[in-house]
Design a protein around this motif. Structure first.
Motif, PDB file in Angstrom:
ATOM      1  N   PHE A   3      32.892  46.746  45.576  1.00  0.00           N
ATOM      2  CA  PHE A   3      33.523  45.514  45.753  1.00  0.00           C
ATOM      3  C   PHE A   3      33.737  45.414  47.189  1.00  0.00           C
ATOM      4  CE2 PHE A   3      37.657  42.945  45.459  1.00  0.00           C
ATOM      5  CZ  PHE A   3      37.027  41.536  45.313  1.00  0.00           C
ATOM      6  N   ASP A   4      33.422  44.522  47.846  1.00  0.00           N
ATOM      7  CA  ASP A   4      33.834  44.543  49.360  1.00  0.00           C
ATOM      8  C   ASP A   4      35.012  43.526  49.563  1.00  0.00           C
ATOM      9  OD1 ASP A   4      33.471  43.912  51.926  1.00  0.00           O
ATOM     10  OD2 ASP A   4      31.825  43.380  52.301  1.00  0.00           O
ATOM     11  N   THR A   5      36.046  44.415  49.889  1.00  0.00           N
ATOM     12  CA  THR A   5      37.374  43.695  50.042  1.00  0.00           C
ATOM     13  C   THR A   5      37.644  42.948  51.471  1.00  0.00           C
ATOM     14  OG1 THR A   5      38.405  45.663  51.126  1.00  0.00           O
ATOM     15  CG2 THR A   5      38.610  45.643  48.564  1.00  0.00           C
ATOM     16  N   ALA A   8      35.617  39.704  50.665  1.00  0.00           N
ATOM     17  CA  ALA A   8      36.434  38.664  49.909  1.00  0.00           C
ATOM     18  C   ALA A   8      37.745  38.120  50.481  1.00  0.00           C
ATOM     19  CB  ALA A   8      36.832  39.333  48.523  1.00  0.00           C
ATOM     20  N   ALA A   9      38.400  38.829  51.213  1.00  0.00           N
ATOM     21  CA  ALA A   9      39.561  38.515  51.833  1.00  0.00           C
ATOM     22  C   ALA A   9      39.304  37.298  53.189  1.00  0.00           C
ATOM     23  CB  ALA A   9      40.266  39.546  52.801  1.00  0.00           C
ATOM     24  N   ALA A  24      44.654  39.293  52.043  1.00  0.00           N
ATOM     25  CA  ALA A  24      44.891  40.562  51.519  1.00  0.00           C
ATOM     26  C   ALA A  24      45.285  40.942  50.349  1.00  0.00           C
ATOM     27  CB  ALA A  24      45.353  41.247  52.872  1.00  0.00           C
ATOM     28  N   VAL A  27      43.024  40.175  47.427  1.00  0.00           N
ATOM     29  CA  VAL A  27      41.906  41.218  47.155  1.00  0.00           C
ATOM     30  C   VAL A  27      42.520  42.367  46.861  1.00  0.00           C
ATOM     31  CG1 VAL A  27      40.459  42.201  48.754  1.00  0.00           C
ATOM     32  CG2 VAL A  27      40.437  39.676  48.647  1.00  0.00           C
ATOM     33  N   ASP A  28      43.382  43.019  47.814  1.00  0.00           N
ATOM     34  CA  ASP A  28      43.917  44.227  47.123  1.00  0.00           C
ATOM     35  C   ASP A  28      44.271  44.479  45.467  1.00  0.00           C
ATOM     36  OD1 ASP A  28      43.498  45.209  49.630  1.00  0.00           O
ATOM     37  OD2 ASP A  28      45.748  45.151  50.195  1.00  0.00           O
ATOM     38  N   ALA A  31      41.042  44.524  43.477  1.00  0.00           N
ATOM     39  CA  ALA A  31      40.574  45.796  43.911  1.00  0.00           C
ATOM     40  C   ALA A  31      41.275  46.806  43.042  1.00  0.00           C
ATOM     41  CB  ALA A  31      40.459  46.219  45.439  1.00  0.00           C
TER      42      ALA A  31
END
Length: 136
Positions: A3-5, A8-9, A24, A27-28, A31
């Protein structure tokens, strides 16, 4: 599954109008949820290793059980064979005794019949001699 955080952010910020902190945090949070919910390759490798170990232990135990069962069955078969040999020997002895007894009984019967036959022959000769004297 990766998962490319950062991507995504950036999408949340650029396309959905989130500010940098909101994107952030969201997304965190996702994740962290994915990390808890989906196993990693390392997790899967650990499970695979544990399963292989369990399978090897089970296979070893099964082999041991099968060897013990085979040994027990071989012993039981040997005991049955020995028992059957004893029964066979006993039956052979009994059959031989019965055969001997039957032969003896037949000899006795033969002697008695011979004696009766001789007695009948003597009686028959006596009757013939008597008839011969009576008839001219």
């Amino acid at each position: 599954m990766s998962f490319d955080t950062l991507r995504a952010a950036n999408r949340l910020r650029d396309e959905a109008g989130f500010n940098e902190v909101q994107a952030a945090v969201l997304v965190d949070t996702f994740a962290a949820g994915f990390a808890e919910r989906f196993p990693t390759k390392r997790d899967l490798k650990g499970v695979e290793t544990a399963l292989r170990g369990d399978m090897e232990r089970m296979e070893t135990a099964l082999r041991g059980d099968m060897e013990r069962m085979e040994t027990a069955l071989r012993g039981e078969v040997k005991r049955v064979e020995t028992s059957l040999e004893k029964v066979e020997t006993s039956l052979r002895g009994e059959i031989e005794m019965l055969a001997t007894s039957v032969r003896s009984d037949m000899r006795d019967l033969e002697h008695r019949m011979t004696i009766r036959l001789v007695g009948l022959m003597v009686l028959g000769m006596g009757v013939l001699l008597t008839l011969q004297r009576l008839l001219p």
